[in-house]
Every structure is written in C-alpha cells, then in structure tokens.
Write a protein that holds these residues in place. Structure first.
Motif, mmCIF file in Angstrom:
data_model
loop_
_atom_site.group_PDB
_atom_site.id
_atom_site.type_symbol
_atom_site.label_atom_id
_atom_site.label_comp_id
_atom_site.label_asym_id
_atom_site.label_seq_id
_atom_site.Cartn_x
_atom_site.Cartn_y
_atom_site.Cartn_z
ATOM 1 N N MET B 1 63.809 -65.336 131.527
ATOM 2 C CA MET B 1 64.230 -66.677 131.893
ATOM 3 C C MET B 1 65.346 -66.621 132.906
ATOM 4 N N SER B 2 65.500 -67.633 133.595
ATOM 5 C CA SER B 2 66.419 -67.494 134.706
ATOM 6 C C SER B 2 67.851 -67.613 134.230
ATOM 7 N N GLU B 3 68.594 -66.552 134.449
ATOM 8 C CA GLU B 3 70.003 -66.596 134.075
ATOM 9 C C GLU B 3 70.795 -67.306 135.146
ATOM 10 N N ILE B 225 69.089 -72.813 129.178
ATOM 11 C CA ILE B 225 68.618 -71.436 129.348
ATOM 12 C C ILE B 225 68.582 -70.717 128.002
#
Lengths: 313, 616
Positions: B1-3, B225
C-alpha cells in the motif's frame, strides 16, 4: 552525469549494509528452534544440536552475520533451511513475474497519470474536478480492495480474464497478457491517482511561471508550449512521486500476487516469512532494497536529464 | 500500500498560518464534503463502540445450519461460510481494525512529531541523523517489513501495529520538520528568541500552533493507509488468526468467491467507506483551512467587449489604445487608458506598483493572466483593431509585430532548455527557418545584444548565466522575429545599477538602429527622463496625464504626477544625463561564472514571487 550516477550509487551502498545488518540481527532475536522444527518435535537432542551446528546456528549472531555477508558479497545467498533450494535461484525464478507487474504498472501509471494530470491542469473547470474526484477515490481505496472488486466483476462475473494463475511471457505472449492485465490494472489505480494529482499540481504551477508568459508573448502556439515546456518542467516533481509510489506498489504487489496466485516475489515473501527462513528472507529483503535503490537512481537520472539545474546538486 | 501520501499535507504549510481559530470546526461542518465525511466517520465509530448492543449475537457464535444463509429477521446481513452472523462480525471486526489503527497512529505520532520538532528547530547533527534514518525507513516496503516482523514477533496483531506505526512515522517527521524549518526563519520566532523565551516555550507557543492543523490532516490520510495495510495483513491470514477483523472477513469471503460473491460486499464496503471518509475528511479540512471552500469555477463566460466610450485625438499608426479597461470578474483594474506609440518613438508608462501598468502591457500583448480580460476599449496595432481578435490571429502578431521584454530576467527563461534552443524555437516556428539558419540568426542576435562569446552562451543553461546577461538574452529573444513594437515591462528593475545602465543603453541603440516603437513600463522617473520621448502617468488604473517628457516632468498638470515627482529626493545629487558606457572593452555581457552566483540568485524564488504579486 556519470559522476552524478556514481555518487548516487555510492549513497545507496551503505543503505544495503545497514539494512542487511539490522534485518539479520532482528531476525535472530526470537528463539525459534529451527532445527527442532525441521526434525520434528520428537527428535532426540543430540540430532537437534548437530543440525544447529550444521546450519551454523550455534555461533554468535554477529559471526553468523559476517559469514552471511562474506558469502553474499560473492553472490552466494545460501540455501533455504526448509526446502534446501538455492536462495538466488529461487528468487531468480520469481523475479520475472514481479518485474512484469512493476514495469506494467510503471508504464500504465506514467501514461495515464500524465494524460489525466496535464488535461486537468491545462483545461481546469469540469475536467479538473472530474480528475480530482478520480484521484481522491483512487487514493482512498486500498489497492487490494480494488483488486477484489476487479476480480469479482471482470473475472468471476464477466469471465474476461482468468481469476488466477500465471503464464510466462516466453511461453505465450497472449497468455502472459491475459494473466498480467488484471494485476497490473489493480496495482495502477492507486499509483495513477497519486501521480496524476502531482502532475496536475505542477502543471498548474508551471503554467503560472513567468517564462510561460514570455513564451506566449513570443507567439508560440499553446499546444507547443504545453507539450514542450510545461510538461517537461512539470514532470520532475511527478517523477519523484512516481519513485516514492514504487515502494508502495512493491508492498501492494505482495497482496495482489497472493490474490491472483502469481508465483512472484510477493507470494514468496508470504510463504517464507511465516516460517522464519532466514536465508530466504535476507535474500528477499536485499532484492527489494536493491530494486528500490535502482528505481530511485533511475528517477534521479531522469530528473537530472529533465532539469539541468538538478545535475549540479 | 502506498506509504507516500500524494495528497500529503505539505503544500498546506503556507495556508495554515492564517487559520482563523474557533470557526474551523463550524466551517468544516458547513463544507458539504466535510459534513458528509464527518458524519460517516462518526457513524462508523459509534457503530463500532456500540457493537455489543447492536450485534444480534456474538461474533464467534456459529451454526453450520446457517452457512451462507441469506438475510432474515434479526440477521439483516445474512451469514458467512461458517454460519456466523455477518453484521456481528462486521461490528466487532471494526472494533479490532480501528483500535489497531489507533495504536499505529499513536506510535507514529509519538515518534514522528517530537523528532520532527527537534530536527526542524535545532537542525545540526540530530537533524542529519534522523533524516537519514527516515529516508532508510521510507525505502522499505511496509508490507515486506511487516511480513518479516511477523516472522520475528509471531502473529500478534498489536505488535504488528506498533511496527506499522514505526513505518508510517516518517510521514509525520517530514511534515513537522518541513514546517518547523519554515517557521524557524519567521520574524516572530526571532522576536520571541530575542525577548528571552526558552526554546520549549517558543516551540509550544509558536511552532505547535502552526503544525497542528497539517498534523490532523496527515493523521486522517495515514489512518486510511493504516486501515488498508492492516486489512491487507489480515487478508493474508497472517494477523491474529480467529479475531474477527474486516481483513479476515474479506479473506474468508474471497475463499468462497465462486460460491457466495456477495460476502465480499459488506467488509469491502466498510473498508472502502472508512478509507474514503478519512481521505475526504482530510481534503475538506484542507479546503476549509486554506479558505478555498467556495471554489471559483473558471468558466469563461464570453461577455461582449464594450466599444470605447470616446476615441479622442489623433491615433498613432503603430499602437493606439483608447478607453482600455481590464477586468477580473466584475472588478475593473484598468479603466480609461489612452496611449499612442509611433514608430521610432519611446513612450514611458509610469506609475507606482499596482497602478495597472503591467496589466495594460499584457492586454496589448493578449497575455493577461487567468481570469483577466479586456472589458472595454479599442487597441489598434498597425491600424488594425485587436480587441476581440481571435486568439489565433492575435498570436500571429506576437513575436513578429509586437515583442515583449519582461521584468525579471531569471524567471523568464525556461530552466530546462539551453539559451540557444530558447532563441531558435520561436525563430523556427514563426519565421519557418531551417535549423541551421535559425542557429545563425540566434548567434547574430546574441552578438547584437553585445554578448561577448555568443557560441558559448548559446549552449549554456539559464542557471549558468548572470541576471544582466539573461536580460540581454531576453532582449535578443524579443528581437528574434524583427518586431516593430517593443513592450518592455520594467526591463531593468531587477538588475543592479551598473547593469541597468548597460541594458538601457542597449535598448536605446537597438531602438535607434531598427526604428522600433517602444512602450517602456517603469516606475523609475530617472529612466523616463533619460530615455523617453513622451510619457503617460498611471494611477489607480487610469492614465492621469500624458505628454512630452520635458513638459510632464517640469510642468506637471495632474496633482498625482506632482506628488510622484516630489517623492524623488530633492537633496540627492541629480542624476547625470545618460552616456553610453565608457568603451570598457568586453565588460558588457561577458559570461562570468562568478557573476551568476551573486546573492541575487539565492533570492530568486522571492523575487519571482514579488513579480507575480506585481503582475496580479
């Protein structure tokens, strides 16, 4: 330019050492009795000790690490404790799968995000609001949830793509494309949303720059100014966001590979970490960090090429 | 997942310092998205807190008889594969999911915010070390690290959430550090230091206030997130095993996707809704804090241009402006401007900042900024009316009939292209010359603007040349298609005095040799006296006086002109009439590497901001 690349590589090397050391130490802290796991709970103690000795686990952690490092520097990442596979070979077999995804996602993201972002930034108005809404939605949804929805609709309900499995590009290009399309699509949504947002922002910023006004005053056609001058100046910040997104995409790939049953690095990570197979985990972490360092290097080089001023720094 | 948070709160830092306190919450609830997302978040939190009351039964109660059973009275969402009530699992699962996220957030805040404050405020070694660590953490894919840590710590969700908190803490560190570095340089912080306040108090009173709002926004984004990552972990089945969570429910539903695809719906919806609400909440909060809640739609409504109310006096052949008005929305920033420029004549347009000089110049060129338009009047160039002209035809005049020399040399060259290619491009596009011909012409132009080593400058980038040289290059660019009318917008304001004289001399020589008509926008009466034949004085968007230079400067008729002249220091030694620079060989325009690193360069961002301010 060459010295710039050399300096960037030199900056990445300590990162590899630090991460390998930290990872190895952390992995060695828990008292998992690997030998007993391998031999079974009922194995006699002397056999367990012999196994530990054979694996080198009777030595202090620091000695183990230095030994691992010495071999790794020669390209020998050892063998898996549980499957006796050569770590490097196992990884090599799985790299093409993950790399297919990464390259696909990067291409899709670069094209779609630049188109959407530039469109929104130049046209503004309704187009802008539409792209912004897409960006917020695409960013808000966790990639694996997007994946599940895509699988449900496109694979299970409509049967357009296989829901699971992987066909190598060397076996059949069409087969490869059909197995890779959905995973790439699922991974791209998030990245496209993030990068398009950045492209839009920097296009708007660049459009307000004095030199764009001066270019207009020289009588150049607007499309030429946008394509040649605005996009080029706007792409540097967008590229750094794409580079940062790459780390996230790599993480999401773990889930997506698992969902689609793709034999890539991600599903390998899931399979081996649960057992505490230190040689394999070390190999995977190193490959991941190298990938990240290389991608960041490529991004930096591209930014340097786009923006002459950045080459000096 | 996009940090990474592409919607990160960083661009916020500028807007937030002007937050009006107290009203923020009320304005958030008045913002449609803010209200909707707050309501959804509140509903989710409430539902999860009241799980024991709302649930039809315990989350683990299962009866195989009910496996995959549909909704029925008392069980509105039906049953899962093990015959457990979906609603109960959803509510209890939300408890586990959200408390895990809260734990991760708490850890991230506890690590990121103090470290960011200290690093930003103190700088130095701590800053360098912590920034290095942060970059290291950010280079690691969170999912891979979480999987690796699971091998270390075992399947305990809570420990994994602590690790997740550590992994997302760099987001807070970078945000806080960035803002604090910006604030540290502010005058009010200096003032607080001088008045003897301790660092702790300064940070508490001045710095924390600035970072508070961006932190709340980032918290919402990071929570989104974290929800995704946590659910992802559970989905992989490496979380806590039997504990009901949304991720685990998705996993269970995915296993049965062929048999009962509907099971994906509720946990997926819960997860998607929570995430969307968090992100939209952040977006709305930012809108509110930046006070851009009411988005002005840039829809261009073609309002017809009014004809000039009077066309007085004889109109010059080259450029003639009558009763020009420029409007932004319904606000007129320029009104009733009359101007004439004949071939071979230099006309000054003077006035203080904000008097509408630049707006007048831009409307003649047809390059008014977004939102601005000519709302009334007549502008003729070579006798042809250009107000209301199609953009395409107006563009055809730019470059080869009307040319423009801007105010701020450094920000008016595209940093990504060499000087040469920037000169060659319009020559090729407008005059249709070949690459080689255009190059020869560009080199000749550089020679004409008295640049000593044209070949070398041709291949240089804008950041490699000095401000004076950049202005010469821009003049060369303006001359490149042999225009008849030159509009120079404060062409020397950004240059130091020596270079100013050289550039003005160059302009005059070019004007004489080519017989150009020049409209010289300036606020410098000395320049007007030196260079101009006639002058128009602007104040508050109107021309208040026009006439020959000698008359306007010596016998001003308008009270504003008189005040303007009085503002010139009488006691200061009078400026000598302009003389061409003593033929110091080669001094003008030689590429000087040291010159390009003068302090002016480091102030560039500020300067360009100023010039935008002026242009507005």
């Amino acid at each position: 330019m060459l010295s710039f690349i050399a300096r960037r590589i030199a900056a990445g090397v300590p990162l590899l050492f630090v991460i390998s050391f930290v990872t190895y130490t952390l992995l060695s802290i828990p008292d998992i009795d690997v030998a007993r796991q391998l031999l079974g709970q009922g194995a006699p103690n002397d056999l367990v000790e012999a196994k530990n000795k054979a694996l080198g686990l009777d030595r202090p952690v620091l000695v183990q690490y230095v030994d691992w490092l010495a071999h790794a520097l020669r390209g020998d990442f050892g063998t898996s404790w549980f499957t006796s596979e050569n770590v490097l070979v196992a990884i090599q077999n799985r790299v093409p799968v993950t790399l297919s995804l990464m390259v696909g996602v990067t291409l899709v993201t670069a094209v779609a995000a630049f188109l959407l972002g530039a469109w929104a930034g130049v046209r503004r108005g309704a187009v802008d609001r539409f792209v912004q809404m897409f960006a917020v939605a695409g960013y808000a949804l966790p990639p694996f949830l997007v994946t599940l929805v895509l699988v449900l609709v496109l694979a299970v309900q409509l049967g357009l793509f296989p829901a699971i499995g992987y066909i190598g590009i060397t076996e059949s290009f069409g087969g490869w494309l059909s197995t890779v399309t959905l995973p790439v699509l699922s991974l791209s949504v998030n990245a496209v949303a993030g990068v398009a947002q950045q492209v839009r922002g920097s296009v708007i910023d660049v459009m307000r720059q004095d030199y764009v006004r001066t270019l207009r005053a020289r009588g150049l056609p607007p499309w030429r100014i946008v394509l040649r001058h605005v996009l080029r100046n706007a792409s540097a910040p967008a590229l750094s966001v794409l580079g940062m997104q790459f780390v996230g995409i790599l993480g999401s790939a773990v889930l997506v590979e698992q969902i689609f049953g793709l034999p890539g690095l991600g599903s390998m990570t899931v399979a081996y970490t649960t057992r505490g197979d230190i040689p394999v985990i070390m190999g995977l972490v190193m490959v991941t960090v190298v990938l990240v360092v290389v991608v960041n290097l490529v991004v930096d080089v591209l930014i340097g090429w786009l923006n002459p001023k950045a080459r000096v720094a | 997942m996009s940090e990474t948070a592409p919607l990160s709160a960083e661009p916020l830092s500028t807007g937030v310092s002007t937050v009006r306190r107290g009203g923020a919450v009320r304005r958030l609830l008045r913002h449609p998205l803010g209200l909707a997302s707050s309501a959804v978040l509140a509903a989710i939190v409430l539902g999860v807190l009241l799980a024991p009351v709302l649930s039809p039964q315990g989350p683990e109660v299962s009866s195989l008889r009910d496996a995959f059973a549909g909704p029925r009275a008392g069980h509105p969402l039906g049953f899962d594969s093990a015959g457990r009530d979906v609603l109960s699992r959803l509510l209890y699962g939300g408890r586990n999911t959200l408390s895990g996220v809260l734990l991760a957030l708490a850890v991230a805040l506890a690590l990121g915010v103090p470290a960011g404050l200290v690093a930003g405020y103190r700088g130095g070694r701590f800053d360098a070390a912590s920034s290095w660590i942060v970059n290291l953490v950010m280079a690691l894919p969170a999912m891979v690290v979480l999987l690796a840590s699971r091998a270390i710590v075992g399947p305990t969700v809570w420990v994994l959430m602590v690790v997740l908190g550590v992994l997302v803490s760099p987001n807070f560190f970078r945000l806080v550090r960035g803002i604090v570095v910006g604030v540290r340089g502010e005058l009010y912080v200096d003032a607080a230091k001088v008045s003897g306040l301790s660092d702790l108090r300064i940070v508490g009173r001045h710095v924390l206030i600035v970072v508070r709002a961006p932190i709340i926004i980032l918290m919402a984004l990071v929570a989104g997130i974290a929800v995704g990552l946590q659910a992802g972990l559970e989905f992989l089945g490496i979380g806590s095993g039997d504990l009901p969570t949304w991720g685990a429910m998705l996993n269970e539903a995915f296993k049965n996707i062929q048999r009962a695809p509907g099971l994906l719906l509720w946990p997926g919806l819960a997860l998607g809704l929570t995430n969307a609400a968090l992100v939209l909440f952040a977006a709305a909060l930012r809108d509110v804090l930046e006070d851009r809640g009411a988005t002005v739609s840039p829809r261009r409504r073609r309002t017809p241009v009014e004809p000039p109310r009077s066309v007085a006096g004889e109109r010059a052949e080259l450029l003639s402006v009558r009763d020009l008005a420029v409007s932004y929305g319904s606000r007129e920033v320029v009104r009733g401007v009359d101007l004439d420029v004949s071939a071979g004549e230099i006309v000054g347009l003077v006035g203080e900042s904000g008097s509408g000089k630049s707006q007048t110049a831009f409307s003649i060129l047809g390059i008014l900024p977004e939102g601005g338009r000519v709302s009334r009047g007549s502008v003729t160039v070579r006798g042809r009316e250009i107000v209301g002209l199609a953009e395409r035809e107006h563009r055809a005049l730019r470059g080869d009939v009307i040319a423009y020399v801007p105010q701020e040399p450094m920000s008016n060259l595209d940093p990504a292209f060499t000087i040469g290619s920037q000169l060659v491009e319009p020559i090729r596009v407008k005059l249709g010359l070949s690459r080689a011909e255009a190059r020869a012409k560009a080199l000749d132009l550089l020679r004409q603007v008295e640049i000593a080593d044209p070949e070398r400058v041709f291949g240089m980038y804008p950041h490699e040349i000095s401000g004076g040289m950049a202005q010469r290059v821009l003049i060369a660019g303006a001359m490149s298609c042999d225009p008849e009318l030159l509009i120079a917008d404060e062409p020397t304001t950004a240059l130091d005095v020596m270079v100013q004289a050289e550039v003005l001399g160059l302009l005059r020589r070019l004007q004489r040799s080519r017989g150009l008509g020049v409209l010289l926008v300036t606020h410098n009466l000395g320049v007007v006296a030196d260079l101009c034949d006639r002058v128009a004085v602007m104040s508050e968007g109107r021309v208040v006086e026009t006439g020959p230079v000698a008359q306007v400067l010596h016998e001003p008729r308008d009270p504003y002109t008189r005040r303007l002249l009085d503002a010139v220091l009488d006691d200061a030694p009078a400026r000598e009439p302009w003389t061409p620079p003593a033929d110091s060989p080669g001094s003008p325009g030689r590429p000087d590497p040291e010159d390009s690193q003068d302090p002016k360069d480091s102030q560039k961002p500020k300067d360009s901001q100023d010039s935008q301010e002026v242009a507005r």
